[in-house]
Design a protein around this motif. Structure first.
Motif, PDB file in Angstrom:
ATOM      1  N   UNK A  97      12.231   7.184 -60.140  1.00 43.73           N
ATOM      2  CA  UNK A  97      13.481   6.441 -59.990  1.00 43.73           C
ATOM      3  C   UNK A  97      13.385   5.055 -60.580  1.00 43.73           C
ATOM      4  N   UNK A  98      12.250   4.419 -60.381  1.00 45.70           N
ATOM      5  CA  UNK A  98      12.041   3.086 -60.943  1.00 45.70           C
ATOM      6  C   UNK A  98      12.055   3.139 -62.472  1.00 45.70           C
ATOM      7  N   UNK A  99      11.427   4.152 -63.031  1.00 43.87           N
ATOM      8  CA  UNK A  99      11.433   4.317 -64.488  1.00 43.87           C
ATOM      9  C   UNK A  99      12.853   4.585 -64.998  1.00 43.87           C
ATOM     10  N   UNK A 100      13.621   5.381 -64.262  1.00 46.39           N
ATOM     11  CA  UNK A 100      15.017   5.640 -64.641  1.00 46.39           C
ATOM     12  C   UNK A 100      15.829   4.352 -64.608  1.00 46.39           C
ATOM     13  N   UNK A 101      15.541   3.488 -63.633  1.00 45.91           N
ATOM     14  CA  UNK A 101      16.236   2.194 -63.550  1.00 45.91           C
ATOM     15  C   UNK A 101      15.882   1.321 -64.755  1.00 45.91           C
TER      16      UNK A 101
END
Length: 112
Positions: A97-101
């Protein structure tokens, strides 16, 4: 002409503009990401509101928090780390999720 081909609508002709294909592909990818962003925003905002309420945030604080954090909620939703209720999904890694952000922010800054 391919029906509903955004590249051709933008003036790109596959038969004689192939040298520009990487440039067009990059911008089409960004356009697609931005289109997805507009579709997910209402879901992500609702998800962020639910998270606020579940943590007993005061109503006066919720809107500002949602405005600042809905894109993080969208990234968590897109990556599968969280569901629409704002609950962590078993077996999912929050780092996805952090990478997607990060990708969402990078795409946003590429367009400007």
């Amino acid at each position: 002409m391919i029906e509903h081909d955004p590249a051709q609508k933008a003036g790109f002709h596959w038969d004689h503009d192939l040298d520009r294909a990487p440039f067009v592909a990059q911008h089409l990818t960004t356009f697609i990401k931005m289109s997805m962003s507009s579709n997910i925003e209402p879901l992500a905002r609702a998800m962020a509101e639910r998270i606020c309420r579940s943590h007993q945030m005061t109503e006066s604080e919720i809107q500002g928090w949602v405005d600042r954090h809905w894109e993080i909620a969208a990234a968590m939703l897109e990556s599968g780390a969280m569901d629409e209720r704002g609950e962590w999904q078993p077996g999912q890694d929050w780092r996805r999720g952090l990478e997607a952000y990060r990708e969402r922010l990078a795409a946003k800054h590429e367009i400007r």
